[in-house]
Design a protein around this motif. Sequence first.
Motif, PDB file in Angstrom:
ATOM      1  N   ALA A 103       0.886  -1.329  -0.079  1.00 51.64           N
ATOM      2  CA  ALA A 103      -0.005   0.004   0.095  1.00 51.64           C
ATOM      3  C   ALA A 103       1.112   1.191   0.136  1.00 51.64           C
TER       4      ALA A 103
ATOM      5  N   THR B 241       0.670   4.138  -2.843  1.00 50.61           N
ATOM      6  CA  THR B 241       0.669   5.464  -2.515  1.00 50.61           C
ATOM      7  C   THR B 241       1.766   6.405  -3.096  1.00 50.61           C
TER       8      THR B 241
ATOM      9  N   ALA C 132      -5.859  10.498  -2.068  1.00 48.55           N
ATOM     10  CA  ALA C 132      -6.676  10.093  -0.927  1.00 48.55           C
ATOM     11  C   ALA C 132      -8.338   9.668  -1.564  1.00 48.55           C
ATOM     12  N   GLN C 133      -8.760  10.626  -2.609  1.00 52.41           N
ATOM     13  CA  GLN C 133      -9.952  10.176  -3.177  1.00 52.41           C
ATOM     14  C   GLN C 133      -9.841   8.953  -4.240  1.00 52.41           C
TER      15      GLN C 133
ATOM     16  N   MET D 133      -7.776   6.545  -3.777  1.00 57.20           N
ATOM     17  CA  MET D 133      -7.574   5.222  -3.147  1.00 57.20           C
ATOM     18  C   MET D 133      -8.565   4.984  -1.915  1.00 57.20           C
ATOM     19  N   GLY D 134      -9.310   5.885  -2.018  1.00 62.18           N
ATOM     20  CA  GLY D 134     -10.369   5.728  -0.771  1.00 62.18           C
ATOM     21  C   GLY D 134     -10.129   5.691   0.536  1.00 62.18           C
ATOM     22  N   LEU D 135      -9.021   6.750   0.883  1.00 66.28           N
ATOM     23  CA  LEU D 135      -8.266   7.105   1.938  1.00 66.28           C
ATOM     24  C   LEU D 135      -8.532   8.474   2.673  1.00 66.28           C
ATOM     25  N   THR D 136      -8.234   8.671   3.832  1.00 67.53           N
ATOM     26  CA  THR D 136      -8.293  10.236   4.186  1.00 67.53           C
ATOM     27  C   THR D 136      -6.962  10.670   3.707  1.00 67.53           C
ATOM     28  N   GLN D 137      -7.011  12.344   3.677  1.00 71.65           N
ATOM     29  CA  GLN D 137      -5.843  12.925   3.427  1.00 71.65           C
ATOM     30  C   GLN D 137      -4.837  12.619   4.561  1.00 71.65           C
TER      31      GLN D 137
ATOM     32  N   SER E 206      -4.494   9.950   6.352  1.00 74.24           N
ATOM     33  CA  SER E 206      -3.865   8.855   6.154  1.00 74.24           C
ATOM     34  C   SER E 206      -2.562   8.720   5.049  1.00 74.24           C
ATOM     35  N   VAL E 207      -2.799   9.563   3.925  1.00 76.08           N
ATOM     36  CA  VAL E 207      -1.971   9.501   2.954  1.00 76.08           C
ATOM     37  C   VAL E 207      -0.790  10.349   3.392  1.00 76.08           C
TER      38      VAL E 207
ATOM     39  N   THR F 288       1.329   8.096   5.477  1.00 72.84           N
ATOM     40  CA  THR F 288       2.122   6.992   4.794  1.00 72.84           C
ATOM     41  C   THR F 288       3.210   7.787   3.966  1.00 72.84           C
TER      42      THR F 288
END
Length: 313
Positions: A15, A19, A33-34, A36-40, A42-43, A46
Amino acid sequence: MADIDEINLRRLDMAMLVTFLSLLRHGKATTVAQEMGLTQSSVSHTLARLRDVFGDPLFLRRPHGLEPTARALELEPQVRAVIDVLDAALQGATGFDPARATARVDIGAFDGELAVYGSALLARMRREAPGISVGFRILGREAALAALENREIDLAIGFFWQEHDAIRELLRTDTYRVVGRADHPLLRGDPTLDEYVAADHLIVSPAGDLYGIVDRHLEDFGRSRRVVAAMPQFLTAFAALSQTDLIATVPAGLARRFGTAFGLAVRQPPITIRTFEINALIHRRNDKSALHRWLLEQVVHVARDEAGERKGT
């Protein structure tokens, strides 16, 4: 084994690498984020982990977004190679059942090819693989090849004369026809060369160019035409032709499929214009991907069905 950095390898996961590639492609954490379906956040977390593992900022904040460092650009082909190997391993391990698969694929082509093949392809995919969603993007040949290389699309359709690291399947060989509104006085029959060059022409060009393949062929005869308008897409051009005295020289497949719907006459051009091939492409890195091979096969099936319908009319 002594040369392997086992500590940092344990800190990496797939992952994180995905990313990293997505950040290279988009340059914005919000877009990644959009996608990969994540929150900003979280990005961002990472990215912080990636910076720590590789000992480099990797991306610098700029007014337009994130700018990759030299180290990030150096890492890109190596990370892509790792993802390709893992993806191939997963495909081989899990197999591929279209009826049960869940995935998203993206297809890039100029509007004419999407008009010819897009609806039938979508209908076929809904029947064969209802869990696979598809995004269609209008892309010219150079943009489509770049998107294929950058993993932004999974398959490209069009006329590609450039050499490219791709697996291709021929969909059709096409030529050209002259089109204009049905009651155009020039198109009561096939126009002569003198009539053709005297007319006002419309050209289809995403860049708005007023010069194209027809003009190069006319120059061989020592002639030229008057191009007075350019439209970015074929179907918008057909709509314009139906309401003006302009004529256009377009792929025969498009003229045949949509000419009647737009109330256009379809005639033979007065000069011989070279034929061209429409191909479907997947990147060679996806040669072992059952999903990509399946997708390519679906486009080929749709093209064969379209060719069969054409012969039957």
